[in-house]
Motif scaffolding. Structure first.
Motif, PDB file in Angstrom:
ATOM      1  N   HIS A   1     -49.261  44.782 -43.318  1.00 19.98           N
ATOM      2  CA  HIS A   1     -49.253  45.760 -42.232  1.00 19.98           C
ATOM      3  C   HIS A   1     -49.304  45.054 -40.881  1.00 19.98           C
ATOM      4  CE1 HIS A   1     -50.005  49.407 -39.998  1.00 19.98           C
ATOM      5  NE2 HIS A   1     -51.093  48.847 -39.463  1.00 19.98           N
ATOM      6  N   GLN A   2     -50.151  44.045 -40.785  1.00 18.44           N
ATOM      7  CA  GLN A   2     -50.291  43.297 -39.536  1.00 18.44           C
ATOM      8  C   GLN A   2     -48.970  42.612 -39.168  1.00 18.44           C
ATOM      9  OE1 GLN A   2     -53.423  40.385 -39.829  1.00 18.44           O
ATOM     10  NE2 GLN A   2     -54.251  40.960 -37.849  1.00 18.44           N
ATOM     11  N   GLU A   3     -48.297  42.018 -40.146  1.00 20.56           N
ATOM     12  CA  GLU A   3     -47.006  41.374 -39.888  1.00 20.56           C
ATOM     13  C   GLU A   3     -45.960  42.379 -39.451  1.00 20.56           C
ATOM     14  OE1 GLU A   3     -45.779  38.932 -43.196  1.00 20.56           O
ATOM     15  OE2 GLU A   3     -47.725  37.932 -43.263  1.00 20.56           O
ATOM     16  N   SER A   4     -45.966  43.551 -40.073  1.00 23.44           N
ATOM     17  CA  SER A   4     -45.010  44.599 -39.701  1.00 23.44           C
ATOM     18  C   SER A   4     -45.232  45.056 -38.262  1.00 23.44           C
ATOM     19  CB  SER A   4     -45.156  45.779 -40.659  1.00 23.44           C
ATOM     20  OG  SER A   4     -44.378  46.862 -40.233  1.00 23.44           O
TER      21      SER A   4
ATOM     22  N   ARG B   1     -44.007  42.303 -35.941  1.00 23.90           N
ATOM     23  CA  ARG B   1     -42.536  42.290 -35.848  1.00 23.90           C
ATOM     24  C   ARG B   1     -42.041  43.398 -34.928  1.00 23.90           C
ATOM     25  NH1 ARG B   1     -42.701  41.168 -41.268  1.00 23.90           N
ATOM     26  NH2 ARG B   1     -42.410  43.345 -41.806  1.00 23.90           N
ATOM     27  N   ASN B   2     -42.605  44.600 -35.092  1.00 29.88           N
ATOM     28  CA  ASN B   2     -42.201  45.728 -34.244  1.00 29.88           C
ATOM     29  C   ASN B   2     -42.528  45.470 -32.776  1.00 29.88           C
ATOM     30  OD1 ASN B   2     -41.155  47.223 -36.361  1.00 29.88           O
ATOM     31  ND2 ASN B   2     -43.042  48.339 -36.711  1.00 29.88           N
ATOM     32  N   LEU B   3     -43.699  44.916 -32.509  1.00 28.49           N
ATOM     33  CA  LEU B   3     -44.067  44.616 -31.129  1.00 28.49           C
ATOM     34  C   LEU B   3     -43.158  43.541 -30.534  1.00 28.49           C
ATOM     35  CD1 LEU B   3     -47.966  44.696 -31.336  1.00 28.49           C
ATOM     36  CD2 LEU B   3     -46.472  46.335 -30.174  1.00 28.49           C
TER      37      LEU B   3
ATOM     38  N   GLN C   1     -39.858  45.216 -29.699  1.00 33.40           N
ATOM     39  CA  GLN C   1     -39.983  46.014 -28.483  1.00 33.40           C
ATOM     40  C   GLN C   1     -40.023  45.118 -27.248  1.00 33.40           C
ATOM     41  OE1 GLN C   1     -43.493  48.429 -28.897  1.00 33.40           O
ATOM     42  NE2 GLN C   1     -42.561  49.799 -30.394  1.00 33.40           N
ATOM     43  N   TYR C   2     -40.740  44.018 -27.342  1.00 34.75           N
ATOM     44  CA  TYR C   2     -40.830  43.076 -26.228  1.00 34.75           C
ATOM     45  C   TYR C   2     -39.454  42.504 -25.904  1.00 34.75           C
ATOM     46  CZ  TYR C   2     -42.122  38.862 -23.633  1.00 34.75           C
ATOM     47  OH  TYR C   2     -42.209  37.871 -22.689  1.00 34.75           O
ATOM     48  N   SER C   3     -38.719  42.110 -26.934  1.00 36.22           N
ATOM     49  CA  SER C   3     -37.386  41.552 -26.731  1.00 36.22           C
ATOM     50  C   SER C   3     -36.450  42.593 -26.109  1.00 36.22           C
ATOM     51  CB  SER C   3     -36.825  41.070 -28.069  1.00 36.22           C
ATOM     52  OG  SER C   3     -35.525  40.599 -27.922  1.00 36.22           O
ATOM     53  N   ASP C   4     -36.512  43.822 -26.608  1.00 34.57           N
ATOM     54  CA  ASP C   4     -35.670  44.889 -26.053  1.00 34.57           C
ATOM     55  C   ASP C   4     -36.013  45.151 -24.588  1.00 34.57           C
ATOM     56  OD1 ASP C   4     -34.442  45.141 -28.500  1.00 34.57           O
ATOM     57  OD2 ASP C   4     -35.536  46.962 -29.093  1.00 34.57           O
TER      58      ASP C   4
END
Length: 175
Positions: free
Chosen positions: A77-80, A83-85, A88-91
């Motif tokens: 869960h922490q890795e997921s 990855r999502n954060l 979002q940061y890259s976007d």
């Protein structure tokens, strides 16, 4: 160990309340999840838990040993989430760069407009402009509007063609 039973009970009561107070402070100051269970010399159980004793015990699984499946699930869960954060940061970085580029283009358009004039009419309050300056500003705004519409159409066409090509990214943001 304190030899007299009544003295032992008094010491237990005082120290128990001190331990519970420290556990409460740990939860409040550090956001820790805590469970504390104490048995008196007479065998009576006293407990403190945040958010509750049952919740902390359930989280741990069996006393003295963490459940491996629970640990793997928490790590996944922490890795997921990470990855999502990161995505979002890259976007957001990409959007920021696109906005900076648009800002520079607008500065250039403004500079081109203001270059041939004695003063930039966009910087002067409208009630201070002469009739001729108002007509000039109106024409300049209409020209600028045409350029912006043309630029937007080109941007949308480029975005649409990028989306329809194989391997095209769907994260392109249109403005």
């Amino acid at each position: 160990m304190i030899q007299r039973a009544d003295a032992r009970q008094v010491s237990f009561s005082k120290r128990r309340s001190g331990l519970f107070k420290k556990a409460s402070e740990l939860c409040t100051l550090c956001g820790a999840e805590t469970a504390l269970i104490i048995f008196s010399p007479r065998g009576k159980a006293f407990s403190f838990g945040h958010p509750s004793v049952a919740a902390v015990i359930d989280r741990v699984g069996r006393p003295g040993r963490l459940d491996a499946d629970t640990i793997r699930e928490a790590e996944a869960h922490q890795e997921s989430v990470l990855r999502n954060l990161n995505k979002q940061y890259s976007d957001l970085l990409n959007q920021l760069e696109a906005e900076k580029k648009r800002g520079e283009e607008l500065k250039q358009l403004r500079k081109e407009y203001c270059q041939g004039q004695g003063r930039c009419l966009f910087d002067v309050p409208i009630n201070e402009l002469s009739f001729e300056e108002l007509l000039t500003q109106k024409a300049a705004m209409e020209e600028l509007m045409g350029k912006l519409v043309n630029h937007r159409e080109q941007h949308l066409l480029a975005r649409d063609s990028a989306l329809t090509q194989p391997g095209g990214s769907s994260s392109v943001v249109g403005h």
